[in-house]
Design a protein around this motif. Structure first.
Motif, PDB file in Angstrom:
ATOM      1  N   ALA B 301      52.821  57.854  34.277  1.00 55.76           N
ATOM      2  CA  ALA B 301      52.106  57.496  33.047  1.00 55.76           C
ATOM      3  C   ALA B 301      52.143  55.981  32.800  1.00 55.76           C
ATOM      4  CB  ALA B 301      52.716  58.239  31.864  1.00 55.76           C
ATOM      5  N   SER B 302      53.136  55.309  33.379  1.00 52.37           N
ATOM      6  CA  SER B 302      53.266  53.876  33.084  1.00 52.37           C
ATOM      7  C   SER B 302      52.461  53.004  34.042  1.00 52.37           C
ATOM      8  CB  SER B 302      54.739  53.476  33.150  1.00 52.37           C
ATOM      9  OG  SER B 302      55.158  53.482  34.504  1.00 52.37           O
ATOM     10  N   ILE B 303      51.800  53.624  35.015  1.00 47.09           N
ATOM     11  CA  ILE B 303      51.076  52.833  36.011  1.00 47.09           C
ATOM     12  C   ILE B 303      49.663  52.526  35.512  1.00 47.09           C
ATOM     13  CG2 ILE B 303      50.121  52.849  38.364  1.00 47.09           C
ATOM     14  CD1 ILE B 303      53.088  52.714  38.426  1.00 47.09           C
ATOM     15  N   PRO B 304      49.337  51.248  35.323  1.00 47.44           N
ATOM     16  CA  PRO B 304      47.963  50.912  34.929  1.00 47.44           C
ATOM     17  C   PRO B 304      47.042  50.950  36.151  1.00 47.44           C
ATOM     18  CG  PRO B 304      49.252  48.914  35.170  1.00 47.44           C
ATOM     19  CD  PRO B 304      50.170  50.062  35.512  1.00 47.44           C
ATOM     20  N   GLU B 305      45.791  50.647  35.947  1.00 51.42           N
ATOM     21  CA  GLU B 305      44.855  50.600  37.070  1.00 51.42           C
ATOM     22  C   GLU B 305      45.352  49.585  38.100  1.00 51.42           C
ATOM     23  OE1 GLU B 305      40.056  50.140  37.508  1.00 51.42           O
ATOM     24  OE2 GLU B 305      41.099  48.792  36.158  1.00 51.42           O
ATOM     25  N   LEU B 306      45.399  49.978  39.370  1.00 47.33           N
ATOM     26  CA  LEU B 306      45.933  49.094  40.414  1.00 47.33           C
ATOM     27  C   LEU B 306      44.829  48.199  40.989  1.00 47.33           C
ATOM     28  CD1 LEU B 306      48.320  51.633  42.116  1.00 47.33           C
ATOM     29  CD2 LEU B 306      48.887  49.797  40.515  1.00 47.33           C
ATOM     30  N   PRO B 307      45.253  47.047  41.537  1.00 48.04           N
ATOM     31  CA  PRO B 307      44.259  46.061  41.990  1.00 48.04           C
ATOM     32  C   PRO B 307      43.187  46.612  42.933  1.00 48.04           C
ATOM     33  CG  PRO B 307      46.439  45.087  42.015  1.00 48.04           C
ATOM     34  CD  PRO B 307      46.630  46.527  41.672  1.00 48.04           C
ATOM     35  N   ALA B 308      43.568  47.466  43.890  1.00 44.51           N
ATOM     36  CA  ALA B 308      42.567  47.939  44.865  1.00 44.51           C
ATOM     37  C   ALA B 308      41.481  48.759  44.153  1.00 44.51           C
ATOM     38  CB  ALA B 308      43.238  48.763  45.963  1.00 44.51           C
ATOM     39  N   ALA B 309      41.903  49.620  43.206  1.00 40.96           N
ATOM     40  CA  ALA B 309      40.936  50.439  42.472  1.00 40.96           C
ATOM     41  C   ALA B 309      40.102  49.568  41.534  1.00 40.96           C
ATOM     42  CB  ALA B 309      41.673  51.503  41.672  1.00 40.96           C
ATOM     43  N   ARG B 310      40.761  48.588  40.936  1.00 41.21           N
ATOM     44  CA  ARG B 310      40.061  47.712  40.001  1.00 41.21           C
ATOM     45  C   ARG B 310      38.994  46.895  40.713  1.00 41.21           C
ATOM     46  NH1 ARG B 310      43.317  43.647  35.960  1.00 41.21           N
ATOM     47  NH2 ARG B 310      41.734  43.515  34.335  1.00 41.21           N
ATOM     48  N   ARG B 311      39.335  46.468  41.932  1.00 43.52           N
ATOM     49  CA  ARG B 311      38.389  45.685  42.722  1.00 43.52           C
ATOM     50  C   ARG B 311      37.114  46.481  42.955  1.00 43.52           C
ATOM     51  NH1 ARG B 311      40.568  42.709  48.165  1.00 43.52           N
ATOM     52  NH2 ARG B 311      38.625  42.525  49.310  1.00 43.52           N
ATOM     53  N   ARG B 313      36.038  48.974  41.149  1.00 41.82           N
ATOM     54  CA  ARG B 313      35.351  49.184  39.877  1.00 41.82           C
ATOM     55  C   ARG B 313      34.571  47.932  39.445  1.00 41.82           C
ATOM     56  NH1 ARG B 313      36.595  47.930  34.690  1.00 41.82           N
ATOM     57  NH2 ARG B 313      38.784  47.482  35.075  1.00 41.82           N
ATOM     58  N   LEU B 314      35.193  46.758  39.550  1.00 38.13           N
ATOM     59  CA  LEU B 314      34.519  45.532  39.104  1.00 38.13           C
ATOM     60  C   LEU B 314      33.269  45.266  39.939  1.00 38.13           C
ATOM     61  CD1 LEU B 314      37.520  43.139  38.307  1.00 38.13           C
ATOM     62  CD2 LEU B 314      36.160  44.535  36.746  1.00 38.13           C
ATOM     63  N   VAL B 315      33.376  45.521  41.246  1.00 41.80           N
ATOM     64  CA  VAL B 315      32.210  45.322  42.112  1.00 41.80           C
ATOM     65  C   VAL B 315      31.075  46.238  41.655  1.00 41.80           C
ATOM     66  CG1 VAL B 315      31.323  45.709  44.449  1.00 41.80           C
ATOM     67  CG2 VAL B 315      33.473  44.462  44.116  1.00 41.80           C
ATOM     68  N   SER B 316      31.401  47.488  41.348  1.00 41.73           N
ATOM     69  CA  SER B 316      30.318  48.410  40.995  1.00 41.73           C
ATOM     70  C   SER B 316      29.831  48.204  39.561  1.00 41.73           C
ATOM     71  CB  SER B 316      30.734  49.860  41.278  1.00 41.73           C
ATOM     72  OG  SER B 316      31.352  50.415  40.147  1.00 41.73           O
ATOM     73  N   GLU B 317      30.751  47.929  38.614  1.00 40.20           N
ATOM     74  CA  GLU B 317      30.311  47.757  37.219  1.00 40.20           C
ATOM     75  C   GLU B 317      29.596  46.429  36.978  1.00 40.20           C
ATOM     76  OE1 GLU B 317      33.506  48.231  34.431  1.00 40.20           O
ATOM     77  OE2 GLU B 317      33.658  50.398  34.805  1.00 40.20           O
ATOM     78  N   TRP B 318      30.073  45.394  37.606  1.00 41.96           N
ATOM     79  CA  TRP B 318      29.545  44.062  37.306  1.00 41.96           C
ATOM     80  C   TRP B 318      28.538  43.560  38.337  1.00 41.96           C
ATOM     81  CZ3 TRP B 318      34.558  40.886  35.732  1.00 41.96           C
ATOM     82  CH2 TRP B 318      35.078  41.454  34.557  1.00 41.96           C
ATOM     83  N   ALA B 321      30.259  40.226  44.038  1.00 45.39           N
ATOM     84  CA  ALA B 321      30.597  40.429  45.456  1.00 45.39           C
ATOM     85  C   ALA B 321      32.067  40.830  45.573  1.00 45.39           C
ATOM     86  CB  ALA B 321      30.338  39.147  46.240  1.00 45.39           C
ATOM     87  N   ASP B 322      32.376  41.570  46.638  1.00 43.76           N
ATOM     88  CA  ASP B 322      33.752  42.017  46.865  1.00 43.76           C
ATOM     89  C   ASP B 322      34.713  40.832  46.942  1.00 43.76           C
ATOM     90  OD1 ASP B 322      35.675  44.158  47.535  1.00 43.76           O
ATOM     91  OD2 ASP B 322      35.810  43.051  49.420  1.00 43.76           O
ATOM     92  N   HIS B 323      34.288  39.744  47.602  1.00 42.59           N
ATOM     93  CA  HIS B 323      35.218  38.612  47.730  1.00 42.59           C
ATOM     94  C   HIS B 323      35.445  37.929  46.376  1.00 42.59           C
ATOM     95  CE1 HIS B 323      31.393  36.386  48.331  1.00 42.59           C
ATOM     96  NE2 HIS B 323      32.025  35.465  47.646  1.00 42.59           N
ATOM     97  N   GLU B 324      34.456  37.990  45.488  1.00 42.99           N
ATOM     98  CA  GLU B 324      34.656  37.420  44.145  1.00 42.99           C
ATOM     99  C   GLU B 324      35.680  38.253  43.370  1.00 42.99           C
ATOM    100  OE1 GLU B 324      30.448  35.389  42.908  1.00 42.99           O
ATOM    101  OE2 GLU B 324      30.466  37.581  43.007  1.00 42.99           O
ATOM    102  N   ALA B 325      35.555  39.567  43.502  1.00 45.02           N
ATOM    103  CA  ALA B 325      36.520  40.449  42.841  1.00 45.02           C
ATOM    104  C   ALA B 325      37.918  40.186  43.390  1.00 45.02           C
ATOM    105  CB  ALA B 325      36.133  41.910  43.057  1.00 45.02           C
ATOM    106  N   ALA B 326      37.997  39.923  44.694  1.00 48.15           N
ATOM    107  CA  ALA B 326      39.300  39.660  45.311  1.00 48.15           C
ATOM    108  C   ALA B 326      39.920  38.394  44.736  1.00 48.15           C
ATOM    109  CB  ALA B 326      39.150  39.549  46.829  1.00 48.15           C
ATOM    110  N   VAL B 327      39.091  37.349  44.545  1.00 50.26           N
ATOM    111  CA  VAL B 327      39.618  36.101  43.979  1.00 50.26           C
ATOM    112  C   VAL B 327      40.098  36.328  42.539  1.00 50.26           C
ATOM    113  CG1 VAL B 327      39.086  33.711  43.345  1.00 50.26           C
ATOM    114  CG2 VAL B 327      38.140  34.680  45.449  1.00 50.26           C
ATOM    115  N   LEU B 328      39.304  37.067  41.775  1.00 47.87           N
ATOM    116  CA  LEU B 328      39.688  37.382  40.385  1.00 47.87           C
ATOM    117  C   LEU B 328      41.056  38.060  40.341  1.00 47.87           C
ATOM    118  CD1 LEU B 328      36.801  39.047  38.349  1.00 47.87           C
ATOM    119  CD2 LEU B 328      37.937  36.872  37.883  1.00 47.87           C
TER     120      LEU B 328
END
Lengths: 102, 489
Positions: B301-311, B313-318, B321-328
């Motif tokens: 329950a204490s685990i927030p969204e992890l970077p790989a999943a967030r990457r 999500r950001l690529v698809s929602e926003w 580019a994948d490399h931009e999400a990686a830099v973020l």
């Protein structure tokens, strides 16, 4: 399955690891004694233990925890007063050979 | 980075051992404070000093953190794990043994996604840190020292040791692994993961083999890298050294080598062969750890969204580019900052552009974290709004952002105070163009009589003059159109 008999070389190796300087007669004596002790413990090997999990601890207890709350330790002067030598509020030790491990 | 070319015939095999100091309030087995930079030997007690008769009691938060790792890296968590004593004589450990986990660690068989590739993690276990030694005399290097001084504040601080499988094949990939690992450890809140301060320490096991083979040859352990950059350099050096040894028929011995950052080389350390016999045995003073369902559930329950999943999500929602999400995601807190700007009305695309550009540049220049920025995410959104409604062009917006980042003023305030609002009014821009044409009639005449190349050059010059005359405030879209109309008209 009986364990191999303890040899003189085993005793010398273990003594070195424990930084013990043993005399010749002590090495002789301990080779015999350690062999006897291990032989005694090895009686367990005669039993069929395939269904018994290894015992890491004799008590039927798990999960003994303490809350993550800090408490003051021991006064530094008192601690350092126990040391053979100190310098700049640190324990002073002879030069170390090899690098840190762990 | 100076990368030596890896010969085509050889492939590197790299495994990493990462030690992470956990961000608990207290040590692993006693209630002394776990704090960086305290006065020497002030956070010590009979337990961490190894005084006779003292008994360790496990910190519950460490188990909680270990179980978070279990969730975050998809480890198996065996029903029971136990502690062992690792015996050795060394003054940084006052007990003459380190309490660690040996053949029954708390986490086994995990995975970390590194730039889309799954890297196996063999295990993660709990153990205590050692004290800190200061070597006195000589150059400060250990073998030249006259004597050493020991501070036990760090002795007993909780660590997780995370051991990857030997599944990486380049220094670049090893850096990617550490950076992804750091990202996850940071978001699950178990460590402040600062390599430079030593709260994250990385050792590399490096071997090489002929390309196409799957054997594992003699490996060398490289220590003492205190940044991602030095990790990469040390691995590249070690790969090149081993290739050279194989190619000159020299034998590689299994050993530990020390990375020398200044010289850019690794040195063998003088350790006697066969001396690494730690006589591990189960720690009799500690009972087994048996994580039950409620402990596992709390960790989950204490685990927030992890970077790989967030990457993903950001690529698809926003639509970035994948490399931009990686830099973020590589800069802790920067993705939160961009998401904050989006919540305040900016588009994901714009929020990303500004965050990985000017904002990240400012953070790096000033060694700041996004959390410490005076300009909050809604301020960035305000700036983005000024650009998209045409009040500011991109160049002016960059200046405004720079000022806003430095003193925390709102972008609208800065625009007003400096009279910077973009001039889009056709009459005003047109008047500026007319003035510039009048003052540069030669250039206008050159344009009229010139070939394409000259036309292009002169048009650029005139455009620049207008922008200069407007002090950068002319709306470039309006200007472009009027310039063409007036030149052709």
């Amino acid at each position: 399955m009986a364990p191999e008999r303890i040899t003189r070389a085993d005793v010398e190796h273990v003594a070195h690891l424990a930084r013990l300087a043993l005399t010749e007669p002590e090495i002789e004596e301990l080779t015999g004694q350690l062999g006897d002790i291990l032989g005694y413990a090895a009686q367990v090997s005669a039993l069929d233990l395939t269904e018994v999990p290894p015992t890491a601890h004799p008590l039927p207890l798990v999960n003994v925890f303490r809350p993550d709350e800090a408490r003051p330790g021991v006064d530094r002067d008192e601690v350092l007063a126990q040391a053979p030598a100190t310098e700049n509020n640190r324990f002073r030790v002879p030069r170390i050979l090899g690098e840190a491990r762990g | 980075m100076s990368t030596r070319e890896v010969s085509k015939a050889w492939e590197a095999v790299i495994g990493l051992e990462v030690h992470v100091e956990l961000a608990t309030a207290t040590k692993l087995f006693c209630s002394c404070a776990n704090e960086f930079g305290a006065e020497p030997n002030t956070n010590v007690c009979p337990v961490c000093l190894g005084l006779p008769g003292s008994l360790p009691v496990l910190n519950e938060r460490v188990v909680e953190f270990a179980l978070r790792l279990g969730e975050a890296f998809e480890f198996s968590v065996p029903a029971q794990s136990i502690f062992h004593r690792k015996n050795y004589f060394y003054p940084d450990m006052p007990k003459d043994y380190q309490v660690s986990q040996y053949d029954a660690p708390i986490c086994v068989d995990g995975t970390l996604i590194v730039d889309g590739t799954a890297i196996g993690i063999e295990r993660a276990h709990m153990e205590e840190d050692t004290g800190k030694s200061l070597h006195v005399g000589g150059s400060g290097r250990i073998h030249e020292a006259d004597h050493s001084l020991v501070d036990y504040n760090r002795a007993g601080v909780p660590l997780m040791e995370i051991v990857s499988r030997p599944e990486m094949h380049s220094a670049e990939q090893a850096r990617g692994y550490v950076s992804a690992l750091r990202g996850v450890l940071g978001v699950i809140g178990v460590s402040d993961v600062k390599m430079e301060e030593g709260s994250m320490r990385v050792d590399a096991n490096v071997s090489i083999r002929p390309v196409g083979s799957d054997e594992l040859r003699t490996r060398v352990e490289v220590k003492n890298m205190n940044s991602l950059r030095s990790l990469g350099r040390a691995i590249d050096y070690e790969i090149a050294r081993q290739i050279e040894m194989y190619e000159t028929d020299e034998r590689i011995v299994q050993e530990t080598r020390h990375w020398d950052e200044d010289a850019g080389v690794t040195h063998g350390m003088r350790t006697k062969e066969g001396s690494e016999d730690y006589r591990y045995f189960p720690e009799p003073d500690l009972v087994p750890v048996a994580p039950d369902d409620s402990m596992r559930a709390r960790a989950r329950a204490s685990i927030p969204e992890l970077p790989a999943a967030r990457r993903v999500r950001l690529v698809s929602e926003w639509g970035i580019a994948d490399h931009e999400a990686a830099v973020l995601l590589a800069e802790p807190g920067l993705a939160d900052y961009a998401e904050g700007a989006v919540a305040a009305g900016a588009s994901g695309h714009d929020a990303t552009n500004w965050s990985v550009g000017a904002v990240l540049g400012y953070l790096n220049e000033n060694a700041l974290a996004p959390q410490g920025l005076l300009l909050r995410p809604d301020g960035l959104a305000e700036l983005i709004g000024l650009v998209s409604d045409g009040s500011l062009n991109r160049k002016l917006a960059t200046d405004v952002l720079d000022e806003a980042l430095r003193d925390g003023k709102r972008p609208k305030q800065i625009v007003e105070a400096r009279g910077l609002a973009q001039v889009s009014d056709e009459g005003a821009v047109g008047a500026l163009v007319d003035d510039v044409f009048a003052q540069n009639s030669d250039a206008v005449a050159d344009w009229r009589g010139g070939d394409d190349k000259l036309k292009k050059k002169k048009r650029g010059f005139l455009m620049g003059e207008v922008i200069k005359a407007s002090k950068g405030s002319a709306d470039t879209a309006v200007l472009n159109r009027l310039l063409d109309e007036k030149l052709n008209g």
